[in-house]
Every structure is written in C-alpha cells, then in structure tokens.
Design a protein around this motif. Structure first.
Motif, short mmCIF file in Angstrom:
data_model
loop_
_atom_site.label_atom_id
_atom_site.label_comp_id
_atom_site.label_asym_id
_atom_site.label_seq_id
_atom_site.Cartn_x
_atom_site.Cartn_y
_atom_site.Cartn_z
N ILE A 1 4.18 -42.28 -19.43
CA ILE A 1 4.29 -40.94 -18.85
C ILE A 1 3.55 -40.87 -17.51
O ILE A 1 4.06 -40.31 -16.53
N LEU A 2 2.35 -41.45 -17.45
CA LEU A 2 1.59 -41.44 -16.21
C LEU A 2 2.31 -42.18 -15.09
O LEU A 2 2.31 -41.74 -13.93
N ILE A 3 2.93 -43.31 -15.43
CA ILE A 3 3.62 -44.10 -14.41
C ILE A 3 4.80 -43.33 -13.83
O ILE A 3 4.95 -43.22 -12.60
N VAL A 4 5.65 -42.77 -14.70
CA VAL A 4 6.82 -42.04 -14.21
C VAL A 4 6.38 -40.81 -13.42
O VAL A 4 6.92 -40.52 -12.34
N GLY B 1 -10.25 -40.62 -7.28
CA GLY B 1 -8.89 -40.83 -7.76
C GLY B 1 -8.86 -41.37 -9.18
O GLY B 1 -8.07 -40.93 -10.01
N LEU B 2 -9.77 -42.31 -9.48
CA LEU B 2 -9.83 -42.88 -10.82
C LEU B 2 -10.32 -41.86 -11.84
O LEU B 2 -9.78 -41.76 -12.94
N LEU C 1 -2.23 -42.27 -7.04
CA LEU C 1 -2.41 -43.72 -7.05
C LEU C 1 -3.33 -44.13 -8.19
O LEU C 1 -3.10 -45.15 -8.86
N GLY C 2 -4.39 -43.34 -8.41
CA GLY C 2 -5.28 -43.62 -9.53
C GLY C 2 -4.56 -43.51 -10.85
O GLY C 2 -4.75 -44.35 -11.76
N ALA C 3 -3.70 -42.50 -10.98
CA ALA C 3 -2.94 -42.32 -12.23
C ALA C 3 -1.98 -43.48 -12.44
O ALA C 3 -1.73 -43.90 -13.58
N LEU C 4 -1.42 -44.00 -11.35
CA LEU C 4 -0.52 -45.15 -11.46
C LEU C 4 -1.28 -46.37 -11.99
O LEU C 4 -0.78 -47.09 -12.88
N ILE D 1 -2.73 -49.78 -16.83
CA ILE D 1 -3.79 -50.28 -17.72
C ILE D 1 -3.51 -49.86 -19.17
O ILE D 1 -3.72 -50.64 -20.11
N MET D 2 -3.02 -48.62 -19.34
CA MET D 2 -2.77 -48.10 -20.69
C MET D 2 -1.42 -48.52 -21.26
O MET D 2 -1.18 -48.36 -22.46
N LEU D 3 -0.55 -49.04 -20.42
CA LEU D 3 0.80 -49.36 -20.86
C LEU D 3 0.86 -50.31 -22.07
O LEU D 3 1.65 -50.08 -22.99
#
Length: 303
Positions: free
Chosen positions: A43-46, A80-81, A189-192, A197-199
């Motif tokens: 979800i974060l990536i999309v 951002g992180l 960018l931080g969310a990406l 990492i969580m994927l």
C-alpha cells in the motif's frame, strides 16, 4: 437587519478545514479496509509512487534544484523517514485496532510536540502550558485504558506512531524555510523506502485494477486534504480554524461505525475529549505567547 461580522474568507477557511479533515478521515477508513487484504508495504509503495507522479510536473518545470538544495539535508532525510514510519505504524495498528482508537492516539500529537518543544527547542512553557500537556497525557492514558482489554500491542504500535509523528513535527519546526512541495516529496520518498523494507513481511498480492486504484487514491486524497488544510490556514485566523481539526476524531468514529460497525469505547471518547480540550489550550497558549502558528506542526497526521 444585522449583518454578519464573519469575513467571507474566514467562512471559506472554516469550510476548507472541515473538508480537509473529513477527507483525512475518509482516507483512514479506506486505508483500514485495504490493510485487511494487502500488506502495508504494498500500500505504501503504490500510494507513494502515485504522489510522486502527481508532483513530477513541478520538478519537470523547476528541475531537482529545490530538492537538492533543501536546507539541512540530514534533517530532511530523518524527517522523511519519521513521517513514513508513523504512517506505516498507523496502517499496521488499524489492522487490529478500532479506527477511532488509533486516531485518538494520533490526535495527541500536538501534546507531544508541545512537551518536546519545551525540552528540545527551549520554547517558553508556563504553568498553564504544562497543566494542558499533563492533561493531554492523562487523556492518552484514559483512552489507552491500562489494565483493560484495549491495552494491547496494536494500541502501543499506534502510540509509538503518534510519537514519531510528533518527532517529525519537531524536525519540521527546524526546517521552516523548506518549501511545502519539498517536505511532501521527502515524506513520499521516505514512504517508498519504508514500503520496500516492509514488503517481505506482507508480500505483494496481485490486485484487481479497482483495488490498485484505491491504493493510488489514498495518495491523491491525502494531497487534496493537505491543500485544503494549508489553504484554510492562509484564509482564516488560525485560532478560528485549528480547533476544527479535532473533528477528525468525530468523523473517524462515525465513518468507522458506518463502514465496519465499530462501536466507540466510552474510555476512548472520554480520553479523546480530554485530548481535544488540552490540545486547544496548548494551541491558544502558543498563539498568545508567540503570535504565530506553524501550519505544518498543526496539520493532522497523514495516515
């Protein structure tokens, strides 16, 4: 006949604030529905890619100069992180936690900001300020209900996320001169990064076009909501519109009841009422002492 003393810009500002807050609540409901079927990383990536594509025309015109020349790059990366991690923790918490509970913990963010600002930024805090901060923490404890059924790991995850939100807001105060578009880009960018990492933990599931569109819509709605809130703060006095941000708790609880049948807990409602009262006192006190409002620090979280 008497005429209204409320300026049209103020009425528009209030309307934009309420609209923005409602969109945030709607986004929260959609996010909770999606994490029931898909991993937080996916979800974060999309969501992040969608937001970055929306921001691409700006950088097409200006180049990457605003991003590369942003002040204090180390703090920009850290902010951002932190911003991305608090969103990830929110999505993780609402897998198990009622939406109203999670939003209540997050709306305590301004209380944490006030406490951290007094310690880290040396901002002036008088007796009234510390009493309001203390009341806010009491509200969190009431909502958390230590020793009760609601004192769970998901609740602690949401609480940790709200504290990360406060930390990101403190860093934002150090970066006041940074353009909004750069701050949003850093968050995305931080969310990406956090998404990738969580994927491995949630995996990537094949999703129909409708669900992918809803994941993308999370980012679109969040950007629109932020525009509404920021524009509201420019059109109307902050003392008028900021208290309306706490409608997020009401909207979230109402929409969660309609969408998921979640019944708000009495302790959550009492705790949220204490948090709202304390947050408004903290804000009005800061406004009186400093004669200013940091729009970024007062904006609701971007879940």
């Amino acid at each position: 006949m008497g005429t209204s003393t409320v300026a049209p810009s103020t009425r528009l500002g209030v309307g934009l604030m309420v609209t923005g807050v409602f969109l945030f609540a709607l986004n929260d409901v959609l996010g909770k529905w999606l994490v029931g079927s898909y991993g937080v990383g996916q979800i974060l990536i999309v969501r992040s890619i969608t937001c970055l594509l929306i921001l691409a025309p700006f950088y097409w015109r200006t180049g990457l100069t605003p991003l590369l020349r942003a002040p204090r790059p180390g703090l920009q990366i850290l902010r951002g992180l932190f911003s991305a991690m608090e969103v990830a923790l929110f999505y993780t918490a609402v897998i198990w936690l009622p939406l109203g509970d999670a939003v209540t913990f997050y709306m305590a963010g301004p209380i944490y900001v006030a406490a951290l600002a007094a310690v880290l930024l040396r901002e002036r805090t008088d007796t009234t300020g510390w009493l309001a901060i203390s009341a806010g923490f009491i509200g969190v404890i009431v909502a958390l209900e230590p020793g009760g059924a609601s004192f769970t790991w998901p609740a602690l995850i949401a609480l940790a996320g709200s504290m990360l939100f406060a930390c990101s807001m403190i860093i934002t105060r150090y970066l006041r001169g940074t353009p909004d578009v750069v701050l949003v880009t850093g968050t995305m960018l931080g969310a990406l990064v956090i998404g990738f990492i969580m994927l491995p933990f949630g995996g990537w599931k094949a999703a129909p076009a409708v669900d992918l569109a809803l994941m993308a819509w999370l980012g679109v709605v969040a950007l629109i909501a932020h525009v509404c809130v920021n524009r509201s703060l420019k059109l109307a006095p902050a003392t008028v519109v900021v208290p309306y941000q706490y409608l997020l708790i009401v909207f979230a609880m109402a929409l969660a009841w309609l969408a998921f049948g979640e019944q708000p807990r009495v302790t959550a409602m009492v705790g949220s009422a204490i948090i709202v009262a304390a947050g408004i006192v903290v804000f009005l006190r800061e406004r009186r002492l400093n004669g200013r409002i940091d729009a970024n620090a007062e904006t609701p979280p971007l879940p």
